[in-house]
Write a protein that holds these residues in place. Sequence first.
Motif, PDB file in Angstrom:
ATOM      1  N   HIS A 114      63.105  43.003  21.481  1.00  0.00           N
ATOM      2  CA  HIS A 114      62.262  44.195  21.342  1.00  0.00           C
ATOM      3  C   HIS A 114      61.227  44.040  20.246  1.00  0.00           C
ATOM      4  O   HIS A 114      60.708  45.030  19.711  1.00  0.00           O
ATOM      5  N   GLY A 115      60.876  42.793  19.876  1.00  0.00           N
ATOM      6  CA  GLY A 115      59.860  42.563  18.864  1.00  0.00           C
ATOM      7  C   GLY A 115      58.457  42.612  19.446  1.00  0.00           C
ATOM      8  O   GLY A 115      58.251  42.726  20.665  1.00  0.00           O
ATOM      9  N   GLU A 116      57.460  42.501  18.559  1.00  0.00           N
ATOM     10  CA  GLU A 116      56.058  42.524  18.973  1.00  0.00           C
ATOM     11  C   GLU A 116      55.713  41.225  19.693  1.00  0.00           C
ATOM     12  O   GLU A 116      56.150  40.145  19.307  1.00  0.00           O
ATOM     13  N   VAL A 117      54.890  41.278  20.755  1.00  0.00           N
ATOM     14  CA  VAL A 117      54.488  40.120  21.554  1.00  0.00           C
ATOM     15  C   VAL A 117      53.013  39.845  21.335  1.00  0.00           C
ATOM     16  O   VAL A 117      52.182  40.762  21.415  1.00  0.00           O
ATOM     17  N   VAL A 118      52.654  38.570  21.060  1.00  0.00           N
ATOM     18  CA  VAL A 118      51.270  38.147  20.849  1.00  0.00           C
ATOM     19  C   VAL A 118      50.895  37.173  21.962  1.00  0.00           C
ATOM     20  O   VAL A 118      51.605  36.198  22.227  1.00  0.00           O
ATOM     21  N   GLU A 119      49.780  37.437  22.631  1.00  0.00           N
ATOM     22  CA  GLU A 119      49.341  36.562  23.721  1.00  0.00           C
ATOM     23  C   GLU A 119      48.860  35.230  23.183  1.00  0.00           C
ATOM     24  O   GLU A 119      48.076  35.167  22.237  1.00  0.00           O
ATOM     25  N   THR A 120      49.314  34.115  23.844  1.00  0.00           N
ATOM     26  CA  THR A 120      48.924  32.766  23.415  1.00  0.00           C
ATOM     27  C   THR A 120      48.182  31.987  24.496  1.00  0.00           C
ATOM     28  O   THR A 120      47.502  31.011  24.193  1.00  0.00           O
ATOM     29  N   ALA A 121      48.318  32.370  25.749  1.00  0.00           N
ATOM     30  CA  ALA A 121      47.631  31.637  26.824  1.00  0.00           C
ATOM     31  C   ALA A 121      47.689  32.473  28.107  1.00  0.00           C
ATOM     32  O   ALA A 121      48.435  33.453  28.215  1.00  0.00           O
ATOM     33  N   ILE A 122      46.881  32.062  29.075  1.00  0.00           N
ATOM     34  CA  ILE A 122      46.909  32.646  30.420  1.00  0.00           C
ATOM     35  C   ILE A 122      47.086  31.500  31.416  1.00  0.00           C
ATOM     36  O   ILE A 122      46.243  30.606  31.491  1.00  0.00           O
ATOM     37  N   GLU A 123      48.187  31.512  32.130  1.00  0.00           N
ATOM     38  CA  GLU A 123      48.466  30.485  33.143  1.00  0.00           C
ATOM     39  C   GLU A 123      48.249  31.081  34.538  1.00  0.00           C
ATOM     40  O   GLU A 123      48.264  32.294  34.721  1.00  0.00           O
ATOM     41  N   GLN A 124      48.063  30.178  35.509  1.00  0.00           N
ATOM     42  CA  GLN A 124      47.782  30.623  36.873  1.00  0.00           C
ATOM     43  C   GLN A 124      48.979  30.346  37.795  1.00  0.00           C
ATOM     44  O   GLN A 124      49.636  29.314  37.701  1.00  0.00           O
ATOM     45  N   GLN A 125      49.240  31.308  38.660  1.00  0.00           N
ATOM     46  CA  GLN A 125      50.192  31.148  39.758  1.00  0.00           C
ATOM     47  C   GLN A 125      49.474  31.563  41.044  1.00  0.00           C
ATOM     48  O   GLN A 125      48.616  32.435  41.013  1.00  0.00           O
ATOM     49  N   TYR A 126      49.809  30.911  42.140  1.00  0.00           N
ATOM     50  CA  TYR A 126      49.084  31.159  43.390  1.00  0.00           C
ATOM     51  C   TYR A 126      50.048  31.594  44.483  1.00  0.00           C
ATOM     52  O   TYR A 126      51.186  31.136  44.558  1.00  0.00           O
ATOM     53  N   GLN A 127      49.577  32.475  45.327  1.00  0.00           N
ATOM     54  CA  GLN A 127      50.320  32.914  46.503  1.00  0.00           C
ATOM     55  C   GLN A 127      49.445  32.786  47.738  1.00  0.00           C
ATOM     56  O   GLN A 127      48.236  33.017  47.679  1.00  0.00           O
ATOM     57  N   THR A 128      50.075  32.402  48.838  1.00  0.00           N
ATOM     58  CA  THR A 128      49.406  32.431  50.142  1.00  0.00           C
ATOM     59  C   THR A 128      50.140  33.440  50.989  1.00  0.00           C
ATOM     60  O   THR A 128      51.297  33.233  51.357  1.00  0.00           O
ATOM     61  N   GLU A 129      49.505  34.537  51.292  1.00  0.00           N
ATOM     62  CA  GLU A 129      50.135  35.661  51.969  1.00  0.00           C
ATOM     63  C   GLU A 129      49.477  35.896  53.315  1.00  0.00           C
ATOM     64  O   GLU A 129      48.352  35.452  53.560  1.00  0.00           O
ATOM     65  N   ILE A 130      50.182  36.566  54.202  1.00  0.00           N
ATOM     66  CA  ILE A 130      49.610  36.922  55.498  1.00  0.00           C
ATOM     67  C   ILE A 130      49.296  38.405  55.505  1.00  0.00           C
ATOM     68  O   ILE A 130      50.026  39.223  54.945  1.00  0.00           O
ATOM     69  N   PRO A 131      48.183  38.804  56.156  1.00  0.00           N
ATOM     70  CA  PRO A 131      47.865  40.237  56.228  1.00  0.00           C
ATOM     71  C   PRO A 131      48.745  40.921  57.255  1.00  0.00           C
ATOM     72  O   PRO A 131      48.994  40.392  58.341  1.00  0.00           O
ATOM     73  N   ARG A 132      49.236  42.098  56.933  1.00  0.00           N
ATOM     74  CA  ARG A 132      50.078  42.859  57.846  1.00  0.00           C
ATOM     75  C   ARG A 132      49.408  44.137  58.310  1.00  0.00           C
ATOM     76  O   ARG A 132      49.994  44.892  59.078  1.00  0.00           O
ATOM     77  N   GLU A 133      48.200  44.355  57.874  1.00  0.00           N
ATOM     78  CA  GLU A 133      47.496  45.579  58.251  1.00  0.00           C
ATOM     79  C   GLU A 133      46.752  45.353  59.564  1.00  0.00           C
ATOM     80  O   GLU A 133      45.937  44.437  59.687  1.00  0.00           O
ATOM     81  N   VAL A 134      47.030  46.174  60.553  1.00  0.00           N
ATOM     82  CA  VAL A 134      46.395  46.046  61.863  1.00  0.00           C
ATOM     83  C   VAL A 134      44.952  46.543  61.792  1.00  0.00           C
ATOM     84  O   VAL A 134      44.640  47.513  61.100  1.00  0.00           O
ATOM     85  N   ILE A 135      44.070  45.849  62.505  1.00  0.00           N
ATOM     86  CA  ILE A 135      42.666  46.266  62.610  1.00  0.00           C
ATOM     87  C   ILE A 135      42.499  47.068  63.900  1.00  0.00           C
ATOM     88  O   ILE A 135      42.791  46.563  64.992  1.00  0.00           O
ATOM     89  N   TYR A 136      42.045  48.302  63.784  1.00  0.00           N
ATOM     90  CA  TYR A 136      41.793  49.137  64.956  1.00  0.00           C
ATOM     91  C   TYR A 136      40.291  49.144  65.212  1.00  0.00           C
ATOM     92  O   TYR A 136      39.515  49.632  64.386  1.00  0.00           O
ATOM     93  N   ARG A 137      39.870  48.605  66.347  1.00  0.00           N
ATOM     94  CA  ARG A 137      38.450  48.510  66.680  1.00  0.00           C
ATOM     95  C   ARG A 137      38.093  49.518  67.772  1.00  0.00           C
ATOM     96  O   ARG A 137      38.874  49.762  68.688  1.00  0.00           O
ATOM     97  N   GLN A 138      36.900  50.049  67.652  1.00  0.00           N
ATOM     98  CA  GLN A 138      36.315  50.820  68.746  1.00  0.00           C
ATOM     99  C   GLN A 138      35.060  50.090  69.194  1.00  0.00           C
ATOM    100  O   GLN A 138      34.138  49.874  68.417  1.00  0.00           O
ATOM    101  N   ILE A 139      35.039  49.700  70.454  1.00  0.00           N
ATOM    102  CA  ILE A 139      33.893  48.974  71.003  1.00  0.00           C
ATOM    103  C   ILE A 139      33.133  49.930  71.913  1.00  0.00           C
ATOM    104  O   ILE A 139      33.662  50.391  72.935  1.00  0.00           O
ATOM    105  N   ASN A 140      31.939  50.246  71.545  1.00  0.00           N
ATOM    106  CA  ASN A 140      31.103  51.125  72.352  1.00  0.00           C
ATOM    107  C   ASN A 140      30.419  50.301  73.446  1.00  0.00           C
ATOM    108  O   ASN A 140      29.484  49.540  73.180  1.00  0.00           O
ATOM    109  N   VAL A 141      30.914  50.424  74.634  1.00  0.00           N
ATOM    110  CA  VAL A 141      30.395  49.664  75.771  1.00  0.00           C
ATOM    111  C   VAL A 141      29.238  50.438  76.390  1.00  0.00           C
ATOM    112  O   VAL A 141      29.431  51.546  76.903  1.00  0.00           O
ATOM    113  N   HIS A 142      28.075  49.860  76.339  1.00  0.00           N
ATOM    114  CA  HIS A 142      26.891  50.506  76.904  1.00  0.00           C
ATOM    115  C   HIS A 142      26.848  50.258  78.406  1.00  0.00           C
ATOM    116  O   HIS A 142      26.955  49.122  78.873  1.00  0.00           O
ATOM    117  N   VAL A 143      26.714  51.335  79.153  1.00  0.00           N
ATOM    118  CA  VAL A 143      26.727  51.283  80.616  1.00  0.00           C
ATOM    119  C   VAL A 143      25.352  51.684  81.130  1.00  0.00           C
ATOM    120  O   VAL A 143      24.731  52.630  80.629  1.00  0.00           O
TER     121      VAL A 143
END
Length: 478
Positions: A114-143
Amino acid sequence: MFTAFALLGGGGRIAVGMEAVTSQSSACPGCVEAAKRIAALEARIADLEAVAEQLRRGGKRQAAPFSKGEPKSNPKPPGRKSGENHGTHHRRAVPPRIDQVIEAPLPDQCPHCHGEVVETAIEQQYQTEIPREVIYRQINVHVGKCCGCNRRVQGRHELQTSDALGAAASQIGPDAQALVVQLNKDAGLSHGKIKRFFEAAFDLKLSRGGSCRTMLRAARRCEPVYQQIVQNVRQSPSIVPDETGWRVGGKLAWLHVAVGATATAYLIDRRRGYDAAVKLIGEDYDGTMTHDAWSPYLKFIYAVHQTCLAHLLRRGRELDESAVGGAVHFPRRVKAIFQEALAVRDQRDAGEITSAQSAEAAEEFNRRMTALIGPPKNNPGNERFAGHLHRQQQNLFVFLQLQGIDATNYKAEQAIRPATVNRKVWGGNRTDAGAKAQSILMSVLRTTAQRGLDAIAFLSNTLKAGLGNQPQLSINTS
């Protein structure tokens, strides 16, 4: 088990098995030998009956096909080998691009003291994720309406897979349809499991019937590509065909496959023989064929044939395991010749010997095989095997005479294996239309994988091309 009887000399007395060996047998040496042979045969029959009973009982167990018996008493340690064969560990590469940057800030205080924390560096971590949000399209078909012929005309966007409107206006997109095909024909998921997968992964509602109709629609769009694949196989300088059982509507059918250099074609047909193979390969095929010596393949009279050595080695091994006494020598010598031939092939392919030397070795192997299979065999199994080798002799060592020919039909067996695994899940196809779709889509998926193409992207582009149009990503026959 039957009880063997031996007729012993002296008084014409009949005795049973080894119990018949009495003091009278000394006057009849042949009877002693006969009794010994009978005892040996009785022991052999007992062993075979035990094996048959084990197979009968094992076949009734649910896990029997996958059981390998008791584990080894001294198995190899799991994991990688130590030393030079350890190899390099794979690590996921850094993504080629970054779409989202997220900060993981330090806590206000140390979680330990529970002591004070001092920042010393910033490291990188990477994720490869898949999108789960569905795309709802409306296509206006000209007749509209044509001023010349007065016919109805409507527009079409490149993302559309159908011109349907009205009650059929709500559809799933081309990528989703391509994924349905991949999950069913490649991964082997049933339509019910595909429905649950889309709901769990993307919250996309898809019925089992919708999944099935997607499959049939994709097959219709891919039919021109399928014809190109079949033509490619027929023009291939060498092919590897094979076949296995299938079910259409619960009735027996056959799944045929032919693997070419850059394409693989499948065909489900209710016939197994030459007529079905001709549909796939073409009766005038004049390249080289490596196969399991199935007689209809030999009717392709313009082709050069190579009999699969793996099948012959397996048959020799089975004879060796079941033979007794001197009967073991013939299958062992046959196996030795084939193994030497495969070693010569490896030397040629490694550049250690020339093609001319490989062809000379083939002639020598043929001479040795002729001398081996010529004399009559006392063992019926060996005699049948020798007859088979005699009929196939001109096709045994073609792979040493012509470079680039497979010595075994492993390519076709590998191409059939995914289908046989899927067959265990859903048993085959219910209709002829489903069987046709199965043939088309398996051919497209296997060929795209063979060529290193993205199967889902290919199917998606084909679905967007429209009925009656050539697919945008065409598989050429060159």
